[in-house]
Design a protein around this motif. Structure first.
Motif, PDB file in Angstrom:
ATOM      1  N   LEU A 192       0.839  -1.202   0.000  1.00 20.64           N
ATOM      2  CA  LEU A 192       0.000   0.000   0.000  1.00 20.64           C
ATOM      3  C   LEU A 192       0.876   1.255   0.000  1.00 20.64           C
ATOM      4  O   LEU A 192       0.616   2.221  -0.743  1.00 20.64           O
ATOM      5  CB  LEU A 192      -0.947  -0.013   1.209  1.00 20.64           C
ATOM      6  CG  LEU A 192      -1.796   1.238   1.454  1.00 20.64           C
ATOM      7  CD1 LEU A 192      -2.660   1.589   0.243  1.00 20.64           C
ATOM      8  CD2 LEU A 192      -2.703   1.043   2.679  1.00 20.64           C
ATOM      9  N   TRP A 196       0.192   3.510  -3.382  1.00 21.03           N
ATOM     10  CA  TRP A 196      -0.843   4.525  -3.148  1.00 21.03           C
ATOM     11  C   TRP A 196      -0.655   5.764  -4.035  1.00 21.03           C
ATOM     12  O   TRP A 196      -1.534   6.140  -4.822  1.00 21.03           O
ATOM     13  CB  TRP A 196      -0.881   4.930  -1.663  1.00 21.03           C
ATOM     14  CG  TRP A 196      -1.846   6.053  -1.391  1.00 21.03           C
ATOM     15  CD1 TRP A 196      -1.548   7.355  -1.138  1.00 21.03           C
ATOM     16  CD2 TRP A 196      -3.283   5.962  -1.388  1.00 21.03           C
ATOM     17  NE1 TRP A 196      -2.690   8.095  -0.958  1.00 21.03           N
ATOM     18  CE2 TRP A 196      -3.777   7.270  -1.121  1.00 21.03           C
ATOM     19  CE3 TRP A 196      -4.202   4.925  -1.592  1.00 21.03           C
ATOM     20  CZ2 TRP A 196      -5.134   7.549  -1.044  1.00 21.03           C
ATOM     21  CZ3 TRP A 196      -5.563   5.210  -1.519  1.00 21.03           C
ATOM     22  CH2 TRP A 196      -6.013   6.503  -1.248  1.00 21.03           C
ATOM     23  N   VAL A 238     -10.252   4.862   0.892  1.00 14.78           N
ATOM     24  CA  VAL A 238      -9.797   5.044   2.283  1.00 14.78           C
ATOM     25  C   VAL A 238     -10.584   4.138   3.249  1.00 14.78           C
ATOM     26  O   VAL A 238      -9.974   3.435   4.073  1.00 14.78           O
ATOM     27  CB  VAL A 238      -9.851   6.539   2.684  1.00 14.78           C
ATOM     28  CG1 VAL A 238      -9.596   6.706   4.178  1.00 14.78           C
ATOM     29  CG2 VAL A 238      -8.820   7.326   1.881  1.00 14.78           C
ATOM     30  N   ALA A 241      -9.231   0.656   3.094  1.00 10.61           N
ATOM     31  CA  ALA A 241      -7.949   0.488   3.801  1.00 10.61           C
ATOM     32  C   ALA A 241      -8.214   0.366   5.300  1.00 10.61           C
ATOM     33  O   ALA A 241      -7.641  -0.500   5.984  1.00 10.61           O
ATOM     34  CB  ALA A 241      -7.032   1.683   3.512  1.00 10.61           C
ATOM     35  N   VAL A 248      -3.195   4.395   5.185  1.00  9.94           N
ATOM     36  CA  VAL A 248      -2.867   5.082   3.930  1.00  9.94           C
ATOM     37  C   VAL A 248      -1.663   5.989   4.194  1.00  9.94           C
ATOM     38  O   VAL A 248      -1.665   6.731   5.184  1.00  9.94           O
ATOM     39  CB  VAL A 248      -4.092   5.896   3.433  1.00  9.94           C
ATOM     40  CG1 VAL A 248      -3.734   6.752   2.227  1.00  9.94           C
ATOM     41  CG2 VAL A 248      -5.252   4.957   3.105  1.00  9.94           C
TER      42      VAL A 248
END
Ligand code: BYC
Length: 320
Positions: A192, A196, A238, A241, A248
């Motif tokens: 991630l 991202w 978001v 996650a 994040v």
């Protein structure tokens, strides 16, 4: 004013009126040359992205941890190749040949999505690509289902159906890792962290910096702006996650009650420009691999050409 410029203005007015009335433009219809060129640029770059995008994931097919994961990944990578084919076909309806498009890619004249110039270092990267990269792609492509050019819009409908399976398989993979051992969770978090920001770059420059947006929005080639789509992606990703228990990698990320959206930190546009201009981590490898695969496939194209010629000469003999 000459007759021909009056005629041209009239054609342009009628063309825009059709677009404003939400009527699709089809290959046989009159269109301004700049509309045709914009579509060839965007659709061919989209096709190249699908095909080049097979490489980072293809890298893990032989290393998938179970038979189920391998079958899923194989199917997904094959889907991406299929998406490339639908899109090349859509672009061909605009009078450009497959050979010309491939040449432009291999000579570095046509772009493909910047995201595919990042390496897939761990198995978790396969989950991150499905979850984030396909997740970002689908936000953009849902909007493109309503694009003004008929063949592109129809291609998008089919692609979106497959893309939603891709996003789900990626998220399911990430969830399995995030709920696994501490080492697996760390692998998911690391993926991630690395994917991202490049995923946010997939939507292109900010609206104010986007060279083509204003014209493409007037022609309804693009239905939502780069920033609108990016925001939509952030807002939907978001919470995913959070559900997975992953952070994040953005210290400025927070829910803005007044806007009803997440605020997020600045994107590193220097990195974006570096990658797009050919100096990302994998740009050279991606094009070298593409050239090699293309050269190795020459015998297939040759066989198709010979087969077509034989069919044509047989038909000519039968007609004689
Ligand atoms: N990467 O004026 P702008 C997938 C370029 S793959 C590289 O905003 P536009 C998948 C842009 O081309 C899905 N270049 O342009 C496959 C332009 O350069 P040129 C890929 C980028 O066209 C395998 C310049 O920057 N999806 O799903 O109005 C595995 C100025 O930008 C990028 C598509 O291709 C970028 N990220 O808007 C997994 C969607 N961003 O051409 C998944 C279709 C910008 O003047 N394309 N540039 O040299 C679009 O929707 C639009 O073309 C964009 C850019 C939103 C990407």
């Amino acid at each position: 004013m000459t007759d021909s410029s009056t005629l041209n203005e009239d054609l342009l007015r009628r063309f825009q009126a059709r677009i404003d009335a939400e009527q699709r433009i089809e290959p046989k219809d009159w269109m301004p040359e700049a509309y045709r060129r914009t579509l060839v640029r965007q659709i061919s770059q989209h096709a190249h992205s699908e095909v080049i995008g097979m490489q980072p994931e293809g890298n893990w097919i032989l290393r998938a941890p179970t038979l189920r994961r391998k079958a899923v990944l194989l199917a997904k990578v094959q889907d991406e190749g299929g998406h490339g084919l639908y899109l090349y076909s859509a672009a061909e309806t605009l009078g450009v040949s497959r050979e010309e498009m491939i040449e432009a890619l291999q000579e570095g004249k046509a772009k493909y999505a910047s995201i595919f110039n990042y390496p897939t270092l761990t198995w978790a990267d396969i989950g991150a690509i499905g979850w984030l990269v396909d997740g970002a792609a689908i936000v953009n492509q849902i909007s493109l289902q309503r694009t003004s050019y008929g063949p592109y819009a129809r291609g998008m409908v089919r692609i979106c159906k497959e893309e939603s399976f891709h996003q789900r398989q990626g998220y399911e993979l990430i969830l399995a890792l995030a709920q696994g051992s501490a080492e697996q969770k760390a692998m998911a978090q690391d993926a991630l962290n690395r994917w991202w920001w490049p995923s946010l770059m997939m939507f292109g420059p900010h609206d104010a910096e986007s060279a083509h947006s204003a014209q493409s929005m007037t022609w309804k080639i693009k239905r939502q702006s780069n920033d609108e789509l990016r925001q939509k992606f952030v807002d939907q990703t978001v919470p995913q996650a959070e559900f997975a228990g992953l952070a994040v990698p953005d210290p400025l990320l927070r829910w803005n009650e007044a806007r009803g959206h997440y605020d997020f930190g600045p994107i590193d546009w220097d990195e974006f420009n570096r990658v797009v201009s050919g100096n990302g981590m994998c740009n050279r490898d991606r094009l070298t691999h593409h050239r090699r695969a293309h050269d190795e496939g020459e015998w297939v194209r040759e066989a198709l050409r010979v087969h077509e010629e034989r069919k044509r000469s047989r038909a000519a003999q039968d007609a004689a």
